[in-house]
Write an enzyme that holds these catalytic residues in place. Sequence first.
Site, PDB file in Angstrom:
ATOM      1  N   ARG A   1      -5.642  -4.256   2.407  1.00  0.00           N
ATOM      2  CA  ARG A   1      -4.643  -3.236   2.697  1.00  0.00           C
ATOM      3  C   ARG A   1      -4.442  -3.253   4.212  1.00  0.00           C
ATOM      4  O   ARG A   1      -5.402  -3.095   4.969  1.00  0.00           O
ATOM      5  CB  ARG A   1      -5.145  -1.870   2.265  1.00  0.00           C
ATOM      6  CG  ARG A   1      -4.172  -0.797   2.659  1.00  0.00           C
ATOM      7  CD  ARG A   1      -4.764   0.571   2.541  1.00  0.00           C
ATOM      8  NE  ARG A   1      -3.777   1.550   2.962  1.00  0.00           N
ATOM      9  CZ  ARG A   1      -4.082   2.703   3.510  1.00  0.00           C
ATOM     10  NH1 ARG A   1      -5.337   3.025   3.711  1.00  0.00           N
ATOM     11  NH2 ARG A   1      -3.140   3.537   3.850  1.00  0.00           N
TER      12      ARG A   1
ATOM     13  N   GLU B   1      -3.322   1.592  -6.148  1.00  0.00           N
ATOM     14  CA  GLU B   1      -2.924   0.718  -5.046  1.00  0.00           C
ATOM     15  C   GLU B   1      -3.737  -0.572  -5.028  1.00  0.00           C
ATOM     16  O   GLU B   1      -3.223  -1.643  -4.737  1.00  0.00           O
ATOM     17  CB  GLU B   1      -3.089   1.473  -3.714  1.00  0.00           C
ATOM     18  CG  GLU B   1      -2.084   2.604  -3.587  1.00  0.00           C
ATOM     19  CD  GLU B   1      -2.464   3.631  -2.542  1.00  0.00           C
ATOM     20  OE1 GLU B   1      -3.266   4.526  -2.873  1.00  0.00           O
ATOM     21  OE2 GLU B   1      -1.973   3.537  -1.413  1.00  0.00           O
TER      22      GLU B   1
ATOM     23  N   ASN C   1     -10.246  -2.328   1.972  1.00  0.00           N
ATOM     24  CA  ASN C   1      -9.535  -1.376   2.817  1.00  0.00           C
ATOM     25  C   ASN C   1     -10.527  -0.979   3.918  1.00  0.00           C
ATOM     26  O   ASN C   1     -11.423  -0.173   3.692  1.00  0.00           O
ATOM     27  CB  ASN C   1      -9.116  -0.177   1.966  1.00  0.00           C
ATOM     28  CG  ASN C   1      -8.332   0.847   2.750  1.00  0.00           C
ATOM     29  OD1 ASN C   1      -8.176   0.724   3.974  1.00  0.00           O
ATOM     30  ND2 ASN C   1      -7.845   1.872   2.071  1.00  0.00           N
TER      31      ASN C   1
ATOM     32  N   HIS D   1       2.432   4.608   2.455  1.00  0.00           N
ATOM     33  CA  HIS D   1       2.101   4.748   1.025  1.00  0.00           C
ATOM     34  C   HIS D   1       2.971   3.828   0.165  1.00  0.00           C
ATOM     35  O   HIS D   1       3.168   4.079  -1.031  1.00  0.00           O
ATOM     36  CB  HIS D   1       2.333   6.193   0.509  1.00  0.00           C
ATOM     37  CG  HIS D   1       1.336   7.199   0.970  1.00  0.00           C
ATOM     38  ND1 HIS D   1       1.680   8.520   1.193  1.00  0.00           N
ATOM     39  CD2 HIS D   1       0.012   7.110   1.242  1.00  0.00           C
ATOM     40  CE1 HIS D   1       0.604   9.190   1.580  1.00  0.00           C
ATOM     41  NE2 HIS D   1      -0.418   8.353   1.631  1.00  0.00           N
TER      42      HIS D   1
ATOM     43  N   ARG E   1      -2.461  17.271   8.053  1.00  0.00           N
ATOM     44  CA  ARG E   1      -1.319  16.916   8.908  1.00  0.00           C
ATOM     45  C   ARG E   1      -0.176  17.891   8.694  1.00  0.00           C
ATOM     46  O   ARG E   1       0.081  18.329   7.578  1.00  0.00           O
ATOM     47  CB  ARG E   1      -0.823  15.496   8.575  1.00  0.00           C
ATOM     48  CG  ARG E   1      -1.766  14.431   9.042  1.00  0.00           C
ATOM     49  CD  ARG E   1      -1.294  13.055   8.607  1.00  0.00           C
ATOM     50  NE  ARG E   1      -2.346  12.367   7.897  1.00  0.00           N
ATOM     51  CZ  ARG E   1      -2.166  11.352   7.047  1.00  0.00           C
ATOM     52  NH1 ARG E   1      -0.960  10.891   6.812  1.00  0.00           N
ATOM     53  NH2 ARG E   1      -3.197  10.793   6.453  1.00  0.00           N
TER      54      ARG E   1
END
Length: 429
Positions: free
Chosen positions: A99, A395, A7, A189, A250
């Site tokens: 990813r 993940e 990633n 996600h 956020r």
Amino acid sequence: MNVLVLNSGSSSLKFQLIATDLGRITQNNDERLCRGLIERIGGEAIIAVHTRNGLTQKFTASLSDILGSLEYLVRWIASDESGITEVGSPSDIHAVGHRVVHGGELFTESTVITDEVLQGIEECIDLAPLHNPNNIKGILASRQVFGPKLPQVAVFDTSFHHSIPEHAYLYAVPYHLYRRHHIRRYGFHGTSHRYVTDRYRALRALTEEQTHVITLHLGNGCSATAIRGGRSVDTSMGLTPLEGLVMGTRSGDIDPAIVNLIATKEGLSTHEVDALLNTQSGLLGISGLTNDMRVLLQELSDQDDRRVRIAIEVFCYRARKYVGAFLACMGGADAIVFTGGIGENSPDIRARICEGLEWTGLRLDDNKNKQMVGLEGQISSDDSSLRAFVIPTDEELLIARDTVRCILGEPGKHRVPAAENSGVGEMKH
Ligand code: ADP
């Protein structure tokens, strides 16, 4: 197969090395050989590695870019020092899974990376200007380190959501903006939502068609997904990961008119307002203290600070509101599944989100909820008609598994049939 999962960020490289193959996927006994993070790339980088035997090693090295970092990492993995006996040289790494944040409308599933695919990922840069370029750097660095023949696979954050219908993904703006600039909701996600959905299905021995859940991924980034018949039918994030739930920094949903108002009143450019909504808002923005939920909960219990309390209330209220909306959108669900750092570890936040949802048939079992920290299992009482589960996400494991499936020519077979995977065999760490 030893699969290196990468990633790549702007100044970081997150990695895991996972031994897996089709047999291991079916048995659910894939093995994590090491995982870690290289941070502050571009200067004196910090490398932290957790090995299989539970040891954590930390060292520093002067690493100028992703390529240099990957070379360093592969050398270390193959060295005696790492203790990873399965890898004695770089050729013992058999594939790389990446990813990739945005697959736009081009990529509806994980795919082996060819020149054409790489070009497609480049075409999606407009949609994720902060992320896709770094993901591409990771792919190019891997080509250089391992040679062009080593299979590489891209696993997209967006692709699980490709099943969302038009009425849920279109924004009510002039249609030509969608046609010209692909402005629509994509969702993110996806790897996490898909992983916990598959795990829920396996735990309850359901078929894909029987799987109707709302998944709540609550970490630094937060999103909710409505899953009907095992497929994503709506999700809270949109064109970018800014929409939807309140997150660490956020804002989630806001009135779009606010952008112009803040720009005018505060003398900021729209780019600066965008940055403010992404990095200065959410839990951090309301509390004025931190984006870290653990610290906020501690502060609430120690000081009962008003702004901390309201930050947590806004966070939980928004999550509850999405649960209610998705129940309506999908005509009811069997379960709510909590995951992500907050979802997996905070019984308090889970209880606050579920508060007032009794009308849906949801009844939390307080004891089970309190015990379920970093563990997998049901937290609703047995008489609850809407169940609640905690399922730690993984993940990287899903990326490694997709890498194997794509290389072996079964890209469509992302799912393990429930019957084959119903034992709660845990992956070895
Ligand atoms: P990321 O989205 O960066 O992968 P994580 O999924 O690790 O992040 O989630 C990070 C969040 O999880 C932080 O807000 C952190 O405070 C929160 N968290 C981790 N452990 C706990 C805990 N025991 N209680 C409450 N929040 C926690």
